[in-house]
Design a protein around this motif. Structure first.
Motif, PDB file in Angstrom:
ATOM      1  N   SER A  79     -25.437 -36.770 -69.623  1.00  0.00           N
ATOM      2  CA  SER A  79     -25.743 -37.173 -68.250  1.00  0.00           C
ATOM      3  C   SER A  79     -26.071 -38.661 -68.200  1.00  0.00           C
ATOM      4  CB  SER A  79     -26.901 -36.340 -67.695  1.00  0.00           C
ATOM      5  OG  SER A  79     -28.057 -36.530 -68.475  1.00  0.00           O
ATOM      6  N   GLN A  80     -25.931 -39.209 -66.998  1.00  0.00           N
ATOM      7  CA  GLN A  80     -26.218 -40.620 -66.753  1.00  0.00           C
ATOM      8  C   GLN A  80     -27.128 -40.680 -65.531  1.00  0.00           C
ATOM      9  OE1 GLN A  80     -23.090 -43.834 -67.026  1.00  0.00           O
ATOM     10  NE2 GLN A  80     -23.241 -43.686 -64.803  1.00  0.00           N
ATOM     11  N   SER A  81     -28.108 -41.542 -65.560  1.00  0.00           N
ATOM     12  CA  SER A  81     -29.071 -41.627 -64.454  1.00  0.00           C
ATOM     13  C   SER A  81     -28.428 -42.208 -63.199  1.00  0.00           C
ATOM     14  CB  SER A  81     -30.259 -42.505 -64.860  1.00  0.00           C
ATOM     15  OG  SER A  81     -29.851 -43.860 -64.936  1.00  0.00           O
ATOM     16  N   LYS A  82     -29.012 -41.904 -62.053  1.00  0.00           N
ATOM     17  CA  LYS A  82     -28.548 -42.477 -60.775  1.00  0.00           C
ATOM     18  C   LYS A  82     -28.693 -43.999 -60.801  1.00  0.00           C
ATOM     19  CE  LYS A  82     -27.419 -38.704 -58.672  1.00  0.00           C
ATOM     20  NZ  LYS A  82     -25.993 -38.394 -58.638  1.00  0.00           N
ATOM     21  N   GLU A  83     -29.709 -44.487 -61.495  1.00  0.00           N
ATOM     22  CA  GLU A  83     -29.898 -45.934 -61.619  1.00  0.00           C
ATOM     23  C   GLU A  83     -28.718 -46.559 -62.364  1.00  0.00           C
ATOM     24  OE1 GLU A  83     -32.303 -43.664 -62.507  1.00  0.00           O
ATOM     25  OE2 GLU A  83     -33.609 -43.972 -60.773  1.00  0.00           O
ATOM     26  N   ASP A  84     -28.240 -45.873 -63.406  1.00  0.00           N
ATOM     27  CA  ASP A  84     -27.077 -46.371 -64.138  1.00  0.00           C
ATOM     28  C   ASP A  84     -25.802 -46.237 -63.303  1.00  0.00           C
ATOM     29  OD1 ASP A  84     -28.424 -47.331 -66.329  1.00  0.00           O
ATOM     30  OD2 ASP A  84     -28.044 -45.580 -67.577  1.00  0.00           O
ATOM     31  N   ASP A  85     -25.692 -45.153 -62.527  1.00  0.00           N
ATOM     32  CA  ASP A  85     -24.535 -45.012 -61.634  1.00  0.00           C
ATOM     33  C   ASP A  85     -24.396 -46.247 -60.751  1.00  0.00           C
ATOM     34  OD1 ASP A  85     -24.159 -42.455 -62.641  1.00  0.00           O
ATOM     35  OD2 ASP A  85     -24.695 -41.422 -60.772  1.00  0.00           O
ATOM     36  N   ALA A  86     -25.515 -46.725 -60.230  1.00  0.00           N
ATOM     37  CA  ALA A  86     -25.522 -47.867 -59.309  1.00  0.00           C
ATOM     38  C   ALA A  86     -25.079 -49.167 -59.981  1.00  0.00           C
ATOM     39  CB  ALA A  86     -26.900 -48.031 -58.686  1.00  0.00           C
ATOM     40  N   LYS A  87     -25.034 -49.192 -61.314  1.00  0.00           N
ATOM     41  CA  LYS A  87     -24.571 -50.381 -62.054  1.00  0.00           C
ATOM     42  C   LYS A  87     -23.047 -50.453 -62.134  1.00  0.00           C
ATOM     43  CE  LYS A  87     -28.691 -50.353 -64.978  1.00  0.00           C
ATOM     44  NZ  LYS A  87     -29.197 -50.076 -66.338  1.00  0.00           N
ATOM     45  N   HIS A  88     -22.371 -49.356 -61.791  1.00  0.00           N
ATOM     46  CA  HIS A  88     -20.905 -49.311 -61.858  1.00  0.00           C
ATOM     47  C   HIS A  88     -20.319 -50.264 -60.815  1.00  0.00           C
ATOM     48  CE1 HIS A  88     -16.802 -47.798 -61.512  1.00  0.00           C
ATOM     49  NE2 HIS A  88     -16.981 -47.215 -62.689  1.00  0.00           N
ATOM     50  N   PRO A  89     -19.264 -51.030 -61.179  1.00  0.00           N
ATOM     51  CA  PRO A  89     -18.702 -52.010 -60.243  1.00  0.00           C
ATOM     52  C   PRO A  89     -18.179 -51.416 -58.932  1.00  0.00           C
ATOM     53  CG  PRO A  89     -17.509 -52.025 -62.354  1.00  0.00           C
ATOM     54  CD  PRO A  89     -18.636 -51.060 -62.489  1.00  0.00           C
ATOM     55  N   ASP A  90     -17.789 -50.145 -58.922  1.00  0.00           N
ATOM     56  CA  ASP A  90     -17.261 -49.530 -57.698  1.00  0.00           C
ATOM     57  C   ASP A  90     -18.305 -48.752 -56.900  1.00  0.00           C
ATOM     58  OD1 ASP A  90     -14.731 -50.495 -58.349  1.00  0.00           O
ATOM     59  OD2 ASP A  90     -14.234 -48.689 -59.500  1.00  0.00           O
ATOM     60  N   TRP A  91     -19.517 -48.630 -57.427  1.00  0.00           N
ATOM     61  CA  TRP A  91     -20.533 -47.781 -56.797  1.00  0.00           C
ATOM     62  C   TRP A  91     -20.807 -48.196 -55.350  1.00  0.00           C
ATOM     63  CZ3 TRP A  91     -25.462 -47.976 -54.734  1.00  0.00           C
ATOM     64  CH2 TRP A  91     -26.124 -46.746 -54.616  1.00  0.00           C
ATOM     65  N   GLN A  92     -20.993 -49.474 -55.101  1.00  0.00           N
ATOM     66  CA  GLN A  92     -21.339 -49.929 -53.745  1.00  0.00           C
ATOM     67  C   GLN A  92     -20.195 -49.730 -52.746  1.00  0.00           C
ATOM     68  OE1 GLN A  92     -23.086 -53.866 -53.876  1.00  0.00           O
ATOM     69  NE2 GLN A  92     -25.094 -52.930 -54.003  1.00  0.00           N
ATOM     70  N   LEU A  93     -18.973 -49.628 -53.205  1.00  0.00           N
ATOM     71  CA  LEU A  93     -17.845 -49.394 -52.297  1.00  0.00           C
ATOM     72  C   LEU A  93     -17.905 -48.021 -51.651  1.00  0.00           C
ATOM     73  CD1 LEU A  93     -14.937 -50.775 -54.530  1.00  0.00           C
ATOM     74  CD2 LEU A  93     -15.989 -51.915 -52.560  1.00  0.00           C
ATOM     75  N   TYR A  94     -18.521 -47.055 -52.332  1.00  0.00           N
ATOM     76  CA  TYR A  94     -18.501 -45.665 -51.871  1.00  0.00           C
ATOM     77  C   TYR A  94     -19.879 -45.062 -51.633  1.00  0.00           C
ATOM     78  CZ  TYR A  94     -13.665 -46.186 -53.219  1.00  0.00           C
ATOM     79  OH  TYR A  94     -12.367 -46.633 -53.327  1.00  0.00           O
ATOM     80  N   ASN A  95     -20.937 -45.867 -51.752  1.00  0.00           N
ATOM     81  CA  ASN A  95     -22.295 -45.353 -51.570  1.00  0.00           C
ATOM     82  C   ASN A  95     -23.091 -46.260 -50.644  1.00  0.00           C
ATOM     83  OD1 ASN A  95     -22.786 -42.985 -53.581  1.00  0.00           O
ATOM     84  ND2 ASN A  95     -21.487 -44.459 -54.612  1.00  0.00           N
TER      85      ASN A  95
END
Length: 95
Positions: A79-95
């Motif tokens: 598993s990966q934390s939600k905090e780490d998810d937010a570090k993904h370059p595409d995260w802000q495009l879809y969240n």
């Protein structure tokens, strides 16, 4: 909820091929063929990067450089934390 992989997986995240009764599942026939050509069921693979699109997510693995795969063919091994998810370059495009 059906098991799937985290599309916001960061480099180094580990996943496995989604399979039922020894057969690859998920995605199109072309996606399954690609998985069968390059990967083994039950083996752990390491994400190099993912590219999130509106309708699908491309997965690039460290073990098979230059090969683009579909996220629907994988499930998370860890598993990966939600905090780490937010570090993904595409995260802000879809969240």
């Amino acid at each position: 909820k059906e098991a799937s992989m985290n599309i916001y997986a960061l480099e180094g995240f580990r996943i496995i091929v989604k399979a039922e009764a020894g057969s690859v599942v998920g995605g199109t026939e072309a996606d399954k063929k690609q998985v069968k050509k390059y990967l083994k069921i039950g083996k752990i693979y390491t994400v190099a990067k993912t590219k999130v699109h509106n309708c699908h997510t491309d997965v690039h693995l460290k073990e098979v450089p230059g090969v683009k795969l579909n996220s629907t063919n994988f499930v998370d091994f860890e598993s990966q934390s939600k905090e780490d998810d937010a570090k993904h370059p595409d995260w802000q495009l879809y969240n």
